[in-house]
Design a protein around this motif. Structure first.
Motif, mmCIF file in Angstrom:
data_model
loop_
_atom_site.group_PDB
_atom_site.id
_atom_site.type_symbol
_atom_site.label_atom_id
_atom_site.label_comp_id
_atom_site.label_asym_id
_atom_site.label_seq_id
_atom_site.Cartn_x
_atom_site.Cartn_y
_atom_site.Cartn_z
ATOM 1 N N UNK A 147 0.812 -1.223 0.000
ATOM 2 C CA UNK A 147 0.000 0.000 0.000
ATOM 3 C C UNK A 147 0.848 1.278 0.000
ATOM 4 N N UNK A 148 1.815 1.409 0.932
ATOM 5 C CA UNK A 148 2.633 2.629 0.870
ATOM 6 C C UNK A 148 3.499 2.705 -0.388
ATOM 7 N N UNK A 149 3.902 1.555 -0.889
ATOM 8 C CA UNK A 149 4.691 1.551 -2.129
ATOM 9 C C UNK A 149 3.876 2.127 -3.290
ATOM 10 N N UNK A 150 2.648 1.646 -3.452
ATOM 11 C CA UNK A 150 1.803 2.138 -4.552
ATOM 12 C C UNK A 150 1.567 3.648 -4.423
ATOM 13 N N UNK A 151 1.377 4.095 -3.196
ATOM 14 C CA UNK A 151 1.090 5.513 -2.977
ATOM 15 C C UNK A 151 2.301 6.393 -3.311
ATOM 16 N N UNK A 152 3.486 5.882 -2.995
ATOM 17 C CA UNK A 152 4.686 6.735 -3.083
ATOM 18 C C UNK A 152 5.542 6.527 -4.324
ATOM 19 N N UNK A 153 5.311 5.454 -5.067
ATOM 20 C CA UNK A 153 6.216 5.170 -6.181
ATOM 21 C C UNK A 153 6.199 6.246 -7.269
ATOM 22 N N UNK A 154 5.087 6.976 -7.503
ATOM 23 C CA UNK A 154 5.155 8.012 -8.540
ATOM 24 C C UNK A 154 6.254 9.043 -8.278
ATOM 25 N N UNK A 155 6.553 9.308 -7.005
ATOM 26 C CA UNK A 155 7.585 10.317 -6.698
ATOM 27 C C UNK A 155 8.989 9.826 -7.054
ATOM 28 N N UNK A 156 9.125 8.540 -7.357
ATOM 29 C CA UNK A 156 10.439 7.980 -7.728
ATOM 30 C C UNK A 156 10.618 7.879 -9.236
ATOM 31 N N UNK A 182 -5.021 5.100 -8.290
ATOM 32 C CA UNK A 182 -5.368 6.190 -7.376
ATOM 33 C C UNK A 182 -4.181 7.137 -7.191
ATOM 34 N N UNK A 183 -2.969 6.592 -7.370
ATOM 35 C CA UNK A 183 -1.764 7.423 -7.238
ATOM 36 C C UNK A 183 -1.456 8.165 -8.534
ATOM 37 N N UNK A 184 -2.276 7.949 -9.566
ATOM 38 C CA UNK A 184 -2.148 8.734 -10.794
ATOM 39 C C UNK A 184 -1.488 8.011 -11.955
ATOM 40 N N UNK A 218 -6.423 -26.741 -1.419
ATOM 41 C CA UNK A 218 -5.690 -26.117 -2.531
ATOM 42 C C UNK A 218 -4.276 -25.772 -2.074
ATOM 43 N N UNK A 219 -3.282 -26.088 -2.904
ATOM 44 C CA UNK A 219 -1.905 -25.807 -2.528
ATOM 45 C C UNK A 219 -1.142 -25.180 -3.690
ATOM 46 N N UNK A 220 -1.780 -24.259 -4.367
ATOM 47 C CA UNK A 220 -1.120 -23.483 -5.416
ATOM 48 C C UNK A 220 -1.708 -22.072 -5.399
ATOM 49 N N UNK A 221 -0.977 -21.149 -5.977
ATOM 50 C CA UNK A 221 -1.412 -19.743 -5.949
ATOM 51 C C UNK A 221 -1.066 -19.063 -7.263
ATOM 52 N N UNK A 222 -1.841 -18.048 -7.584
ATOM 53 C CA UNK A 222 -1.511 -17.180 -8.710
ATOM 54 C C UNK A 222 -0.598 -16.067 -8.208
ATOM 55 N N UNK A 223 0.482 -15.874 -8.939
ATOM 56 C CA UNK A 223 1.258 -14.665 -8.711
ATOM 57 C C UNK A 223 1.098 -13.796 -9.966
ATOM 58 N N UNK A 224 1.318 -12.500 -9.796
ATOM 59 C CA UNK A 224 1.098 -11.586 -10.924
ATOM 60 C C UNK A 224 2.107 -10.450 -10.881
ATOM 61 N N UNK A 225 2.408 -9.925 -12.059
ATOM 62 C CA UNK A 225 3.163 -8.674 -12.148
ATOM 63 C C UNK A 225 2.202 -7.580 -12.571
ATOM 64 N N UNK A 226 2.198 -6.510 -11.787
ATOM 65 C CA UNK A 226 1.377 -5.341 -12.088
ATOM 66 C C UNK A 226 2.318 -4.252 -12.600
ATOM 67 N N UNK A 227 1.931 -3.661 -13.733
ATOM 68 C CA UNK A 227 2.740 -2.590 -14.321
ATOM 69 C C UNK A 227 2.020 -1.265 -14.165
ATOM 70 N N UNK A 228 2.737 -0.258 -13.723
ATOM 71 C CA UNK A 228 2.193 1.091 -13.648
ATOM 72 C C UNK A 228 3.057 2.028 -14.485
ATOM 73 N N UNK A 229 2.433 2.937 -15.215
ATOM 74 C CA UNK A 229 3.169 3.883 -16.062
ATOM 75 C C UNK A 229 2.735 5.304 -15.770
#
Ligand SMILES: C[S@@+](CC[C@H](N)C(=O)[O-])C[C@H]1O[C@@H](n2cnc3c(N)ncnc32)[C@H](O)[C@@H]1O
Length: 231
Positions: A147-156, A182-184, A218-229
Motif C-alpha cells: 500500500x505505501x509503495x503504490x502511494x509513493x512510487x510516482x515520486x520515484x 489512485x496514485x495517478x 488447494x496448494x497453489x497460488x496465482x502470482x502476478x506482475x502489475x505494471x504502472x506507467x
C-alpha cells in the motif's frame, strides 16, 4: 496479458545466497522475465526495491541499464547483493535501508519490486530454508509494503517511467492495480503464473484455510506482475 511460465533457474542465472537472504523463486523469475520483455531497461535508470540477493537488479544491469540502484532493509541482503554484483562484474549500487529511500537517488525510468506480501499468521511459523520472515511477512492482509509503495512510487519515477511489482493473489492483485491508479498511474496486470506453494505458503496453508482465504486442500497460488506507467 502475457503468461510467463519460465522456471526460476532458466532466467536467473542463480546468484549466490546465504541462509539469511531470500532465495530467488518463481516471483523473482516472473518479475525479471517481465522486466526484460518491456524493453524499457537498456540505457535507462533502474531502481530495484527490496532487492534481497540482488537478482532483479543484477538482471537489469546485465540487460544494459544505464545504472542500477538497489535497496534492502536487511544488512545480510545488502552484503549478499553487493557480493553477487562484484562476482558478476556488474555495476549495481546497493544501499541499506527502506525501499522508500529510493526517492533520494531518483528519478528512475524503471522501478522493480518484489516486496514481502504474504499475509501474516501471528501463530508464526519458522521456515528457515526460505530466508528470513522479514522477506515475506506483510501484515494480516499482505499489504504492509504494497500500500505505501503504490502511494509513493510516482515520486520515484521519471517522465514516462514504469513500475513493475510482483505479488500473490493472497495480497490482493486488484487492490494494487487500484492503488496505483489512485496514485495517478496507468496500471494493469501484465503477467500471471500459477505456481505450487513454496515452503512459506505450505507452512501457512492451514491458517489461510481457517481464515477463509484459501479453499480447503488447494496448494497453489496465482502470482502476478502489475505494471504502472506515468501518464
Ligand atoms: C520477497 S524478498 C525479494 C528479494 C528479491 N528482490 C527477489 O526477487 O528474489 C523481499 C525482500 O524485501 C526486503 N524488505 C522487507 N521489508 C523491506 C523494506 N521496508 N524496505 C526494503 N526492503 C525490505 C527483505 O529483506 C527481502 O530481502
Amino acid at each position: 496479458m502475457t503468461t510467463a511460465i519460465q522456471d526460476a533457474d532458466t532466467v536467473l542465472g542463480v546468484p549466490t545466497i546465504t541462509p539469511d537472504v531470500y532465495p530467488p523463486q518463481h516471483d523473482s523469475a516472473l518479475l525479471i522475465d517481465v522486466m526484460r520483455s518491456t524493453g524499457r531497461v537498456p540505457g535507462n535508470r533502474v531502481a530495484d526495491l527490496c532487492t534481497g540477493s540482488g537478482v532483479v537488479g543484477l538482471a537489469a544491469a546485465a540487460t544494459g541499464a544505464a545504472d542500477v540502484t538497489a535497496l534492502d532493509l536487511s544488512a545480510d541482503a545488502v552484503r549478499c547483493a553487493r557480493g553477487n554484483a562484484a562476482a558478476a562484474g556488474l555495476n549495481v549500487d546497493v544501499h541499506l535501508g527502506s525501499w522508500a529511500r529510493a526517492v533520494e537517488f531518483g528519478p528512475f525510468d524503471v522501478v522493480t519490486c518484489n516486496p514481502p506480501y504474504v499475509p501474516f499468521d501471528d501463530g508464526a511459523d519458522v521456515v528457515p530454508i526460505a530466508g528470513p520472515s522479514t522477506a515475506w511477512n506483510a501484515g494480516r492482509d499482505g499489504r504492509l509494503v504494497l500500500d505505501p509503495l503504490c502511494e509513493n512510487v510516482p515520486s520515484m519515477l521519471a517522465d514516462g517511467g514504469t513500475v513493475l511489482i510482483v505479488q500473490s493473489e493472497f495480497a490482493g492483485i486488484g487492490a494494487t492495480v487500484r492503488a496505483l491508479r489512485a496514485a495517478g498511474l496507468r496500471a494493469d496486470v501484465v503477467a500471471e503464473q500459477l505456481i505450487p506453494f513454496g515452503p512459506v505458503m505450505s507452512a501457512r496453508a492451514e491458517w489461510l484455510e481457517r481464515e477463509g482465504l484459501l479453499p480447503r486442500g488447494r496448494r497453489e497460488e496465482w502470482i502476478a506482475v502489475i505494471r504502472g506507467d506515468v501518464r
